[in-house]
Design a protein around this motif. Structure first.
Motif, PDB file in Angstrom:
ATOM      1  N   LYS A 184       0.832  -1.204   0.000  1.00 52.19           N
ATOM      2  CA  LYS A 184       0.000   0.000   0.000  1.00 52.19           C
ATOM      3  C   LYS A 184       0.870   1.260   0.000  1.00 52.19           C
ATOM      4  O   LYS A 184       0.594   2.222  -0.744  1.00 52.19           O
ATOM      5  N   ARG A 226      -6.644  -4.632  -6.795  1.00 52.37           N
ATOM      6  CA  ARG A 226      -6.917  -3.202  -6.735  1.00 52.37           C
ATOM      7  C   ARG A 226      -6.273  -2.519  -7.942  1.00 52.37           C
ATOM      8  O   ARG A 226      -5.424  -3.101  -8.619  1.00 52.37           O
ATOM      9  N   MET A 256      -7.773   3.890  -2.671  1.00 54.77           N
ATOM     10  CA  MET A 256      -8.708   2.873  -2.236  1.00 54.77           C
ATOM     11  C   MET A 256      -9.945   3.528  -1.637  1.00 54.77           C
ATOM     12  O   MET A 256      -9.841   4.435  -0.820  1.00 54.77           O
ATOM     13  N   TYR A 299      -7.988  -4.118   2.433  1.00 58.79           N
ATOM     14  CA  TYR A 299      -7.053  -3.727   1.393  1.00 58.79           C
ATOM     15  C   TYR A 299      -7.358  -4.509   0.118  1.00 58.79           C
ATOM     16  O   TYR A 299      -7.140  -5.711   0.040  1.00 58.79           O
ATOM     17  N   GLY A 300      -7.874  -3.829  -0.865  1.00 58.66           N
ATOM     18  CA  GLY A 300      -8.213  -4.466  -2.122  1.00 58.66           C
ATOM     19  C   GLY A 300      -9.671  -4.884  -2.189  1.00 58.66           C
ATOM     20  O   GLY A 300     -10.438  -4.758  -1.220  1.00 58.66           O
ATOM     21  N   TYR A 301     -10.053  -5.375  -3.342  1.00 62.15           N
ATOM     22  CA  TYR A 301     -11.421  -5.792  -3.620  1.00 62.15           C
ATOM     23  C   TYR A 301     -11.442  -7.292  -3.882  1.00 62.15           C
ATOM     24  O   TYR A 301     -10.512  -7.845  -4.478  1.00 62.15           O
TER      25      TYR A 301
END
Length: 278
Positions: A148, A207, A213, A219-221
């Motif tokens: 990140k 992502r 974001m 964190y992320g999809y």
């Protein structure tokens, strides 16, 4: 002294005309993807508009699609071969040396849509459709924290050319001037390298590496939002979308079926705007 251009306020007729230009661009993208068996989905506010309004959010002035990295590479080659170049231009850092974003766009030729604070940038302009690229992210907590931060530095470095004007104060603008000394070509090589590193393994989430974001606390999809697809009507035409669009939109917006009050409805401030003549 920072100088920002005045915002051009679109009339309701101009906004609707802009939306119809964007729809034409989406139809062209969909044609190419179907011809070359490329998987993509409408995304973000475009998907929300399809679910809640059956088309564009009434005040929306852009259009978003999402695509995984391997499909994006196929799309780039397909656009070079098949995109209607009389009307459109496929834009990323490989086709426009002055382009500074880490995802692609399709631009409408013979039009203008310049965001406030970006008038000095040399990249090609025009009404655009965003093509957000999804890459894998680490599963471990330490891994995603480091990932990140690295993605944040890449994003800010690419944004620096705009940030030297749009930064909120002199200190931030000075920071952007220093970042802007880093060649964009170097940053894009770093971006491609980190994407390749994690795309070599199947992780739980994905992502867009150079876009902020929107989710908090995660964190992320979820990968299945981009791998399991369905069809949805948008402006009377069917396009692909996440099969679990309810889960996806809930994570993005919470109670997504309730429109925000007028003072919370956002659009992108532009200083120059021109519709294509034909």
């Amino acid at each position: 002294m920072r100088q920002l251009h005045e915002t051009y306020v679109l009339s309701s007729d101009e906004l609707r005309s802009l939306q119809l230009v964007l729809l034409d661009m989406l139809i062209e993208l969909d044609r190419i993807c179907k011809k070359h068996s490329i998987r993509y989905c409408i995304d973000g506010g475009t998907l929300l508009g399809a679910v809640r309004h059956g088309g564009f959010i009434p005040w929306d002035d852009d259009l978003d699609v999402v695509i995984t990295r391997d499909e994006y590479e196929k799309l780039r080659e397909a656009c070079i071969a098949d995109l209607d170049e009389s009307k459109f231009f496929f834009q990323d850092y490989t086709t426009d040396p002055y382009y500074r974003w880490g995802y692609g766009r399709i631009r409408r030729k013979n039009s203008e849509f310049v965001r406030v604070g970006q008038e000095h940038m040399k990249m090609k302009t025009g009404i655009f459709l965003d093509i957000f690229v999804r890459d894998n992210v680490p599963d471990s907590k330490l891994g995603y924290l480091l990932h990140k931060f690295y993605c944040y530095t890449l994003r800010k470095t690419l944004y620096a050319e705009a940030g030297v004007v749009t930064g909120k104060n002199a200190l931030i603008r000075t920071w952007y001037r220093l970042l802007n000394l880093i060649p964009a070509s170097f940053t894009f090589r770093r971006l491609d390298k980190i994407a390749a590193r994690y795309n070599s393994k199947k992780t739980k989430r994905m992502r867009c590496l150079t876009f902020p974001m929107l989710l908090k606390g995660q964190y992320g999809y979820n990968r299945e939002w981009f791998e399991q697809t369905a069809e949805i009507a948008f402006e009377g035409i069917t396009f692909p979308c996440a099969k679990d669009y309810h889960g996806y939109l809930t994570h993005l917006y919470g109670d997504y079926m309730t429109p925000p009050p007028p003072d919370k409805r956002h659009w992108h401030p532009v200083s120059r705007f021109k519709l294509p003549e034909s």
